[in-house]
Motif scaffolding. Sequence first.
Motif: not given
Lengths: 303, 230
Positions: A243-246, A273-278
Amino acid sequence: MRFRFIFSEVGNGLRRNSTMALSVVLVTFVSLTFVGAAALIQMQIGELKRDWYGKVEVTIGLCPDNARSTQCAVGPVTPDQEAQIRSVLEDGPVSDLVQKVYYETKEEAFENYKRRDNQGITDLLTADQMQSSFRVKLNNPEQFQVVSDAVAGMAGVDYVQDQRDIFSQLFKFLNAATIVAVALAAVMLLAAGLLITTTIRLSALSRRRETTIMRMVGSSRTLIQAPFMLEGAVAASLGAIFAVGALYASVRYAVGDWLQSSTPWVAWVNEADVIAVAPYLIATAVALAAAASLMTLGKYTRA
Amino acid sequence: MIRFDSVSKVYARGAKPALDNVSLEIERGDFVFLVGSSGSGKSTFLKLILREERPTDGEIYVAGRHLNRLSSWRVPQFRREIGAVFQDFRLLPNKTVYQNVAFALQVIGKKRHVINSSVPEILDLVGLAGKEKRLPHELSGGEQQRVAIARAFVNHPPILLCDEPTGNLDPGTSIGIMRLLDRINRTGTTVLMATHDDEIVDQMRKRVIELKAGHMVRDQDRGVYGMERV
């Protein structure tokens, strides 16, 4: 020794139940992608507010020659009235909220309108038909109401408009999108939880011989249950990583490359921001697996 | 070593008790046959000793522990004091003889060097030296039961419970198994064996406890299988 044992059991379990494990991976993948998308939409709203609210202004429209509104019934704004309004903004009680006051004449309003007009409407208009206005930039856009109250009733003021209203429609849409994403995510997460439960149950049944012997010879409950719990957790975490990758890929290529180049003046969410959510997505996956394990294991591997 | 004080076990409320007010004591180093027809309460008796079940009434002491008061997280530690052997062997089909025995030590966290020395030793004791690499399906029933006994005894527990260990074996093979159990008993291990095998009980002439519909109807030293033959 014991760690080796646990990990080899996890490996065996995943291999033996590979189709179930794969479905857990896929369902967690899809559900967490929705969760992550919802989080990113909210972050996008935050970005836009930070970026745009700094630029928005309050427009105080002044009564034109042929106004139809009741505030302007007595006629167009006079130079005296304009001076009074300006003094309220610049020297009155709200002056500390105001950063800058800019006066837009009818001619300037006409020119501005003409620049944005691509249907030839301005050919039918003259500058006299436009409305002069004060453009007020506030130190804090949230203080709009105070400034509005101070000038709204004054003679010569036609209307007071907060430009934030223009964005509120967009934000409403984005918030609705968030709700849809969260709702879909909730359904998918429930499905993922049930699937993990089933996977653990199948795995426990297929390994019943081992667990019976383990119980009999006095192996601790932790050692008996750990492989099953880890199996669910590994599959779910794998889904979270996908999911993080997508999300990373879509932010990088769809938002970063495409949206950013077509609308460079908008502050879009980025990879950071994605890295923060991961971590939150992975934590959700692990928590989900843990909850599913707790519900199942007691029954199938009792001491 | 094992003491039952007025123990009763009722599974479902209102049902007939599976075990009704049984009191007995088995000393360290005893060899005891537990006999009785199906449904007489033999399995319940063994389950209570293993603390797979808890008594409805009465007190149970096993290996110095008061089982009524044993908290569930201490149960694994307690089970290491008891070896268990079953009619259906319960071997892992995809593991070799050696691995099957080693498994019992691995899962209670024994060190590798302990496993490497204990497993060959116990396989030698049960007469399976040289067959370490066989898989269970490559062995005869008697050999499979020897593996199961090796697994149960590799940790040298003070008590060995056997639930019909010869139930699936022919008489000749059964005698071999009984010799093995007798040898283990002579190391000071308490052996409690539930059985239907009258020939074996009659031959061995050990203590016999007979259950009938949940009641203990006989506790006899050097007994035989059926009362009528005495």
